[in-house]
Design a protein around this motif. Structure first.
Motif, PDB file in Angstrom:
ATOM      1  N   SER A 152       1.124  -1.112   0.037  1.00 52.96           N
ATOM      2  CA  SER A 152       0.169  -0.043  -0.101  1.00 52.96           C
ATOM      3  C   SER A 152       0.696   1.237  -0.508  1.00 52.96           C
ATOM      4  O   SER A 152       1.925   1.221   0.671  1.00 52.96           O
ATOM      5  CB  SER A 152      -1.166  -0.101   1.373  1.00 52.96           C
ATOM      6  OG  SER A 152      -1.801   1.625   1.278  1.00 52.96           O
ATOM      7  N   LEU A 153       0.302   2.482  -0.962  1.00 53.93           N
ATOM      8  CA  LEU A 153       1.055   3.858  -0.858  1.00 53.93           C
ATOM      9  C   LEU A 153       1.179   3.952   0.532  1.00 53.93           C
ATOM     10  O   LEU A 153       1.559   4.933   1.186  1.00 53.93           O
ATOM     11  CB  LEU A 153       0.844   3.930  -2.305  1.00 53.93           C
ATOM     12  CG  LEU A 153       1.608   5.605  -2.259  1.00 53.93           C
ATOM     13  CD1 LEU A 153       3.100   4.481  -2.988  1.00 53.93           C
ATOM     14  CD2 LEU A 153       0.971   6.025  -3.997  1.00 53.93           C
ATOM     15  N   ILE A 154      -0.524   4.160   1.364  1.00 55.96           N
ATOM     16  CA  ILE A 154      -0.074   4.716   2.583  1.00 55.96           C
ATOM     17  C   ILE A 154       1.508   4.200   3.138  1.00 55.96           C
ATOM     18  O   ILE A 154       1.438   5.066   3.949  1.00 55.96           O
ATOM     19  CB  ILE A 154      -1.122   4.284   3.165  1.00 55.96           C
ATOM     20  CG1 ILE A 154      -3.152   4.713   2.259  1.00 55.96           C
ATOM     21  CG2 ILE A 154      -1.796   5.008   4.453  1.00 55.96           C
ATOM     22  CD1 ILE A 154      -4.251   4.198   2.295  1.00 55.96           C
ATOM     23  N   GLU A 290      -9.391   0.990   2.932  1.00 54.47           N
ATOM     24  CA  GLU A 290      -8.651   1.879   3.495  1.00 54.47           C
ATOM     25  C   GLU A 290      -9.393   3.713   3.437  1.00 54.47           C
ATOM     26  O   GLU A 290      -8.512   3.549   1.915  1.00 54.47           O
ATOM     27  CB  GLU A 290      -7.022   1.432   4.309  1.00 54.47           C
ATOM     28  CG  GLU A 290      -6.841   2.252   5.340  1.00 54.47           C
ATOM     29  CD  GLU A 290      -5.369   1.681   5.523  1.00 54.47           C
ATOM     30  OE1 GLU A 290      -4.663   2.083   6.661  1.00 54.47           O
ATOM     31  OE2 GLU A 290      -4.512   0.748   4.881  1.00 54.47           O
ATOM     32  N   LEU A 291      -9.324   4.611   4.018  1.00 52.92           N
ATOM     33  CA  LEU A 291      -9.189   5.235   3.996  1.00 52.92           C
ATOM     34  C   LEU A 291      -7.924   6.025   5.743  1.00 52.92           C
ATOM     35  O   LEU A 291      -7.741   5.494   6.780  1.00 52.92           O
ATOM     36  CB  LEU A 291     -10.120   6.459   4.970  1.00 52.92           C
ATOM     37  CG  LEU A 291     -11.564   6.307   3.701  1.00 52.92           C
ATOM     38  CD1 LEU A 291     -12.874   6.807   4.347  1.00 52.92           C
ATOM     39  CD2 LEU A 291     -10.883   6.854   2.379  1.00 52.92           C
ATOM     40  N   GLY A 316      -5.205   9.339   2.939  1.00 51.94           N
ATOM     41  CA  GLY A 316      -4.424   8.258   1.299  1.00 51.94           C
ATOM     42  C   GLY A 316      -5.845   7.129   1.922  1.00 51.94           C
ATOM     43  O   GLY A 316      -7.129   7.616   2.796  1.00 51.94           O
ATOM     44  N   TYR A 317      -5.958   6.488   0.459  1.00 51.48           N
ATOM     45  CA  TYR A 317      -6.958   5.392   0.651  1.00 51.48           C
ATOM     46  C   TYR A 317      -6.539   4.453  -0.378  1.00 51.48           C
ATOM     47  O   TYR A 317      -5.340   4.719  -0.991  1.00 51.48           O
ATOM     48  CB  TYR A 317      -8.138   6.322  -0.745  1.00 51.48           C
ATOM     49  CG  TYR A 317      -7.900   6.275  -1.331  1.00 51.48           C
ATOM     50  CD1 TYR A 317      -8.796   5.446  -2.786  1.00 51.48           C
ATOM     51  CD2 TYR A 317      -8.029   7.800  -1.661  1.00 51.48           C
ATOM     52  CE1 TYR A 317      -8.415   6.443  -3.874  1.00 51.48           C
ATOM     53  CE2 TYR A 317      -8.076   8.699  -2.768  1.00 51.48           C
ATOM     54  CZ  TYR A 317      -8.559   7.438  -4.434  1.00 51.48           C
ATOM     55  OH  TYR A 317      -8.426   7.795  -5.563  1.00 51.48           O
ATOM     56  N   SER A 335      -3.630   2.585  -4.554  1.00 49.72           N
ATOM     57  CA  SER A 335      -3.802   3.934  -3.858  1.00 49.72           C
ATOM     58  C   SER A 335      -2.981   4.606  -3.983  1.00 49.72           C
ATOM     59  O   SER A 335      -2.801   4.736  -5.101  1.00 49.72           O
ATOM     60  CB  SER A 335      -2.904   2.463  -2.824  1.00 49.72           C
ATOM     61  OG  SER A 335      -1.766   2.861  -3.158  1.00 49.72           O
ATOM     62  N   GLN A 336      -3.696   6.371  -3.417  1.00 50.44           N
ATOM     63  CA  GLN A 336      -3.439   6.892  -3.890  1.00 50.44           C
ATOM     64  C   GLN A 336      -2.853   8.083  -2.238  1.00 50.44           C
ATOM     65  O   GLN A 336      -4.018   7.281  -0.863  1.00 50.44           O
ATOM     66  CB  GLN A 336      -4.269   7.780  -4.064  1.00 50.44           C
ATOM     67  CG  GLN A 336      -4.102   9.627  -4.489  1.00 50.44           C
ATOM     68  CD  GLN A 336      -5.055   9.932  -5.479  1.00 50.44           C
ATOM     69  OE1 GLN A 336      -5.476   9.244  -6.420  1.00 50.44           O
ATOM     70  NE2 GLN A 336      -6.061  10.652  -4.772  1.00 50.44           N
ATOM     71  N   VAL A 337      -1.987   9.125  -1.807  1.00 47.98           N
ATOM     72  CA  VAL A 337      -1.318   9.670  -1.153  1.00 47.98           C
ATOM     73  C   VAL A 337      -1.530  10.891  -1.275  1.00 47.98           C
ATOM     74  O   VAL A 337      -1.197  11.530  -2.654  1.00 47.98           O
ATOM     75  CB  VAL A 337      -0.455   9.598  -0.493  1.00 47.98           C
ATOM     76  CG1 VAL A 337      -0.541   7.821   0.550  1.00 47.98           C
ATOM     77  CG2 VAL A 337       0.663   8.930  -1.297  1.00 47.98           C
ATOM     78  N   LYS A 338      -1.963  12.569  -0.857  1.00 46.88           N
ATOM     79  CA  LYS A 338      -1.301  13.594  -0.747  1.00 46.88           C
ATOM     80  C   LYS A 338      -0.512  14.470   0.519  1.00 46.88           C
ATOM     81  O   LYS A 338      -1.167  14.308   1.308  1.00 46.88           O
ATOM     82  CB  LYS A 338      -2.601  14.038  -1.034  1.00 46.88           C
ATOM     83  CG  LYS A 338      -2.821  15.712  -1.852  1.00 46.88           C
ATOM     84  CD  LYS A 338      -4.249  16.146  -2.049  1.00 46.88           C
ATOM     85  CE  LYS A 338      -3.778  18.148  -1.904  1.00 46.88           C
ATOM     86  NZ  LYS A 338      -5.302  18.775  -2.650  1.00 46.88           N
ATOM     87  N   TYR A 339       0.517  14.820   0.732  1.00 48.25           N
ATOM     88  CA  TYR A 339       0.512  15.434   1.499  1.00 48.25           C
ATOM     89  C   TYR A 339       0.155  17.028   1.634  1.00 48.25           C
ATOM     90  O   TYR A 339      -0.128  18.035   0.547  1.00 48.25           O
ATOM     91  CB  TYR A 339       2.325  15.641   1.575  1.00 48.25           C
ATOM     92  CG  TYR A 339       2.910  14.763   1.215  1.00 48.25           C
ATOM     93  CD1 TYR A 339       3.407  13.562   2.782  1.00 48.25           C
ATOM     94  CD2 TYR A 339       3.089  13.506   0.232  1.00 48.25           C
ATOM     95  CE1 TYR A 339       3.888  12.541   2.387  1.00 48.25           C
ATOM     96  CE2 TYR A 339       3.940  12.545   0.450  1.00 48.25           C
ATOM     97  CZ  TYR A 339       3.979  11.887   1.892  1.00 48.25           C
ATOM     98  OH  TYR A 339       5.207  11.059   1.728  1.00 48.25           O
ATOM     99  N   ASP A 340      -0.041  17.496   2.531  1.00 47.28           N
ATOM    100  CA  ASP A 340      -0.367  19.522   2.743  1.00 47.28           C
ATOM    101  C   ASP A 340       0.334  19.526   3.689  1.00 47.28           C
ATOM    102  O   ASP A 340       0.650  19.118   4.912  1.00 47.28           O
ATOM    103  CB  ASP A 340      -1.993  18.780   3.627  1.00 47.28           C
ATOM    104  CG  ASP A 340      -2.434  20.466   4.035  1.00 47.28           C
ATOM    105  OD1 ASP A 340      -1.232  21.453   2.932  1.00 47.28           O
ATOM    106  OD2 ASP A 340      -3.402  20.977   3.836  1.00 47.28           O
TER     107      ASP A 340
END
Length: 414
Positions: A152-154, A290-291, A316-317, A335-340
């Protein structure tokens, strides 16, 4: 002398067996051929300052390796339990990572897990080093079990910093496992409900009054209140609750890890993670989801001075599926993630990445399997996550773009 030695060993073994209800040696040997490739791209072009700029294209760093633990983590362990009567049992679990691809890592420690526990109708109290609650959701609800190029990328993002290097998201040392922990698990007689709570002791010195806390000393010998002797770093607390009945499994977890602190700077660095995971087995296919949301924060005991560290959020999810096919199984996940980054006055876009992975497992028996996995990560806006292997080409001209990889191997458990 040799006969005497054999007799003594047999007597010791007999006594050891009688003192324990069960003792088991177990393990996994997983070795495969892996290939990793990380590509960076020059996204610069001509400007008014330099209209003749020549774009330098791409740079790729690749590696082929004989790797291990791509389907199941390679390990060697010992576990046992003793029936104390009245429904009570005492147990131990010692588990070590091994590297069968080169044999360099053997049973030198038990950092995968080292616990002793007491269980009964009340549940289980477990002491030692163990998985933290939030890691369980990453493991259970990822079709690839957070190992190999398909993981998972998470999990990848939370175990690397925002630049893609090692050190963990926010420098969290406890994201996956925690040492010096006290854990409690609910009994398995609650009609499908389950849960756990964990508190990890930081084992640092605490000074009273606080002003007695010694400041750090820089390599030059000058007093530096930055790397002060930590007081709270290493502390962790978290929990997980879930429900499993028939084909449905759903769980929520939360964890708070103190990644670092400095008394004289008046700061405490924390990584707070919450995630929600679920799976449902339809028979022809099993769906996973997954969240996840994590926040790396620096809390100030006083008003922060200029140059303070902004919070970093990671969301991410994951969506995944497994499909039984004869003696084998197809696995796939997106899977995908984003940084804030929460950077004041910044016009830069936040880093983000997505990943697609697909694989097949062919079971030769209940303990032996052949597997193949291929995965690809697309990075944007400065994210630098990889499927494994080498980091991206280190040059300010180039921006991380894609990372691809594959695993082909064999796993045998015992």
């Amino acid at each position: 002398m040799k006969k005497s030695f054999v007799m003594i060993a047999a007597m010791v073994g007999a006594g050891f067996s009688s003192a324990q209800s069960t003792i088991t040696m177990f393990g996994v040997v997983d070795v495969g051929v892996s290939n990793y490739s990380s590509k960076s791209q020059d996204k610069n072009s001509g400007t008014l300052v330099n209209p003749f700029y020549l774009n330098q294209g791409t740079r790729t760093v690749s590696r082929m390796a004989l790797s291990n633990g791509n389907y199941s983590s390679s390990r060697l362990g010992f576990r046992g339990s003793e029936d104390l009567g009245g429904g009570l049992a005492a147990s131990f679990w010692l588990e070590s990572s091994i590297s069968p691809d080169d044999g360099a890592t053997g049973v030198s420690n038990f950092q995968r897990r080292s616990t002793v526990s007491l269980s009964g109708p009340f549940g289980e109290v477990r002491l030692g080093r163990d998985y933290v609650p939030t890691a369980w959701n990453d493991i259970v609800f990822d079709p690839f079990g957070i190992v190999g190029v398909g993981r998972s990328l998470i999990f990848t993002a939370l175990n690397t910093n925002t630049a893609g290097g090692s050190g963990g998201f926010g420098g969290d040392p406890n994201y996956n496992r925690a040492s010096n922990s006290v854990g409690y698990f609910l009994p398995s007689t609650l009609g499908g409900f389950y849960g756990q709570a964990m508190y990890a002791i930081n084992e640092n010195n605490k000074y009273d009054p606080g002003t007695a806390t010694p400041p750090g000393v820089s390599p030059s010998g000058a007093i530096n209140p930055g790397p002060v002797a930590t007081v709270r770093a290493g502390r962790y607390f978290g929990g997980r609750v879930g429900y499993k009945s028939g084909p449905l499994d759903v769980a929520f977890s939360y964890g708070n890890s103190t990644a670092g602190d400095s008394y004289y700077a008046g700061t405490t660095n924390s990584v707070k993670t919450m995630n929600l995971g679920a799976s449902y087995d339809f028979g022809p296919a099993k769906l996973f989801g997954e969240l996840s949301r994590s926040k790396s924060t620096r809390d100030y005991a006083v008003v922060p001075a200029l140059g303070g560290v902004p919070d970093v959020d990671l969301t991410g999810y994951l969506l995944g599926v497994t499909v039984p096919v004869g003696p084998g199984m197809i696995r796939a996940a997106y899977s995908q993630v984003k940084y804030d980054l929460n950077t004041p006055f910044s016009v830069a876009r936040d880093p983000k990445a997505n990943k697609l992975a697909i694989g097949y497992v062919h079971n030769l028996s209940k303990r032996t399997a052949l597997y193949a996995t291929v995965a690809r990560i697309s990075n944007k806006n400065g994210a630098a996550l990889t499927v494994g292997g080498p980091a991206f080409f280190n040059d300010s001209t180039f921006t991380p773009k894609t990372s691809t990889g594959y695993d082909f191997g064999m796993r045998h458990s015992f």
